[in-house]
Motif scaffolding. Structure first.
Motif, mmCIF file in Angstrom:
data_model
loop_
_atom_site.group_PDB
_atom_site.id
_atom_site.type_symbol
_atom_site.label_atom_id
_atom_site.label_comp_id
_atom_site.label_asym_id
_atom_site.label_seq_id
_atom_site.Cartn_x
_atom_site.Cartn_y
_atom_site.Cartn_z
ATOM 1 N N LYS A 126 64.186 73.931 35.209
ATOM 2 C CA LYS A 126 63.285 74.826 37.099
ATOM 3 C C LYS A 126 63.770 74.432 37.874
ATOM 4 O O LYS A 126 64.764 73.168 37.622
ATOM 5 C CB LYS A 126 61.356 74.276 36.550
ATOM 6 N N THR A 160 62.697 62.809 32.126
ATOM 7 C CA THR A 160 63.910 61.690 32.084
ATOM 8 C C THR A 160 63.214 60.303 32.391
ATOM 9 O O THR A 160 64.496 59.489 32.041
ATOM 10 C CB THR A 160 64.767 62.214 33.603
ATOM 11 N N THR A 212 65.944 65.670 35.513
ATOM 12 C CA THR A 212 66.661 65.760 36.626
ATOM 13 C C THR A 212 68.159 64.472 35.775
ATOM 14 O O THR A 212 69.387 64.416 36.267
ATOM 15 C CB THR A 212 65.815 63.971 36.580
ATOM 16 N N ARG A 228 65.729 67.967 42.043
ATOM 17 C CA ARG A 228 65.612 69.242 42.061
ATOM 18 C C ARG A 228 65.176 69.701 42.992
ATOM 19 O O ARG A 228 64.702 69.123 44.340
ATOM 20 C CB ARG A 228 64.432 69.657 41.302
HETATM 21 C C1 LIG Z 1 60.060 68.775 35.187
HETATM 22 C C2 LIG Z 1 59.247 68.695 33.732
HETATM 23 C C3 LIG Z 1 60.250 67.996 32.903
HETATM 24 C C4 LIG Z 1 61.533 67.181 33.533
HETATM 25 O O1 LIG Z 1 61.116 66.507 33.896
HETATM 26 P P1 LIG Z 1 62.493 65.214 34.682
HETATM 27 O O2 LIG Z 1 61.767 64.327 35.032
HETATM 28 O O3 LIG Z 1 63.111 66.036 35.807
HETATM 29 O O4 LIG Z 1 63.227 65.675 33.217
HETATM 30 C C5 LIG Z 1 59.596 67.791 31.595
HETATM 31 N N1 LIG Z 1 58.560 68.054 31.392
HETATM 32 C C6 LIG Z 1 57.871 68.760 32.381
HETATM 33 C C7 LIG Z 1 56.301 69.003 31.729
HETATM 34 C C8 LIG Z 1 57.907 69.268 33.375
HETATM 35 O O5 LIG Z 1 57.092 70.270 34.252
#
Ligand SMILES: *Cc1c(COP(=O)(O)O)cnc(C)c1O
Length: 231
Positions: free
Chosen positions: A37, A202, A220, A226
């Motif tokens: 995303k 992460t 991440t 992002r």
């Molecule tokens: C954005 C998101 C992630 C990933 O988050 P990171 O901290 O970048 O790894 C995982 N699960 C959900 C539900 C998210 O919205």
């Protein structure tokens, strides 16, 4: 850079698996979902070229834009809150919807999947920490929906999804993951076919795996921060 990040994540996953205290009812492996995303479509191809075939998106529109460019390869996970009026598109675009959080949504997905002749894989998201700003079934609503799941004949419940509260003290979320694991094992007793317990991002995936997660959703640590200005 991406290959190195992936290698590091995979090492951490292996290490966390080795730290599991006892045999877990979630098995011995972990599925890595690469959360793409807010990154360009090309990163989906980049990570799939490194043999990570499962990707996670949190918005229907963004997934649709990416699939217009890339087609549909691998397994697409919807991990963000889904509004009922986007159920049809979600059923078309995704292979598994991890963020199912209401009976209303189950009904809508069942109906749309039926029309498409698709068996829709879903996870039930539970709001274990009871955070008001977060979506997910409240534990009582989750318990209430369980006896009704078989009436959604076009839905296949594959397991549970849990998001821990954000914190800079990662140990403080361990009880949330323990609770998620407890819910999973209880559900598995009555529905032996369920297989996915999706917990960990992460900041906390190692703790989540130690406590029994067998799906982690990582953005991440793979792709860097992002850029929200582009969306
Ligand atoms: C954005 C998101 C992630 C990933 O988050 P990171 O901290 O970048 O790894 C995982 N699960 C959900 C539900 C998210 O919205």
């Amino acid at each position: 850079m991406l290959a190195e990040n992936l290698q590091k994540v995979q090492q951490n996953i292996t290490q966390a698996l080795a730290h599991r205290s006892e045999p877990k009812c979630t098995g011995t492996g972990v599925l890595l979902v690469a959360v793409t995303k807010n990154h360009p479509a090309a990163v989906v191809t980049d990570i799939q070229n490194l043999r990570v075939m499962d990707v996670g998106e949190n918005r229907v529109q963004e997934a649709r834009d990416k699939q217009k460019v890339l087609g549909h390869h691998g397994t697409w996970h919807l991990i963000g809150h889904l509004q009922t009026n986007k159920a049809k598109q979600a059923v078309e675009l995704f292979d598994i919807i991890e963020s199912v959080d209401s009976e209303h949504l189950l009904l809508a997905l069942d109906k749309e999947a039926g029309k498409l002749g698709k068996r829709m894989d879903v996870l039930l998201q539970i709001n274990i920490a009871g955070e008001v700003q977060k979506t997910g079934f409240a534990p009582a609503d989750y318990e209430a929906i369980l006896p009704q799941l078989d009436k959604f004949t076009n839905i296949r419940v594959r397991g549970l999804m849990v998001i821990a509260p954000q914190t800079d003290q990662v140990e403080s979320v361990r009880p949330v993951f323990k609770e998620g694991y407890r819910y999973f094992c209880a559900l598995r007793k009555v529905r032996p076919a369920i297989d996915y317990l999706s917990m960990g991002m992460t900041e906390d995936y190692q703790v989540a795996i130690e406590e029994g997660a067998n799906v982690v959703r990582i953005g991440t640590a793979l792709f860097g921060p992002r850029d929200y200005s582009k969306h």
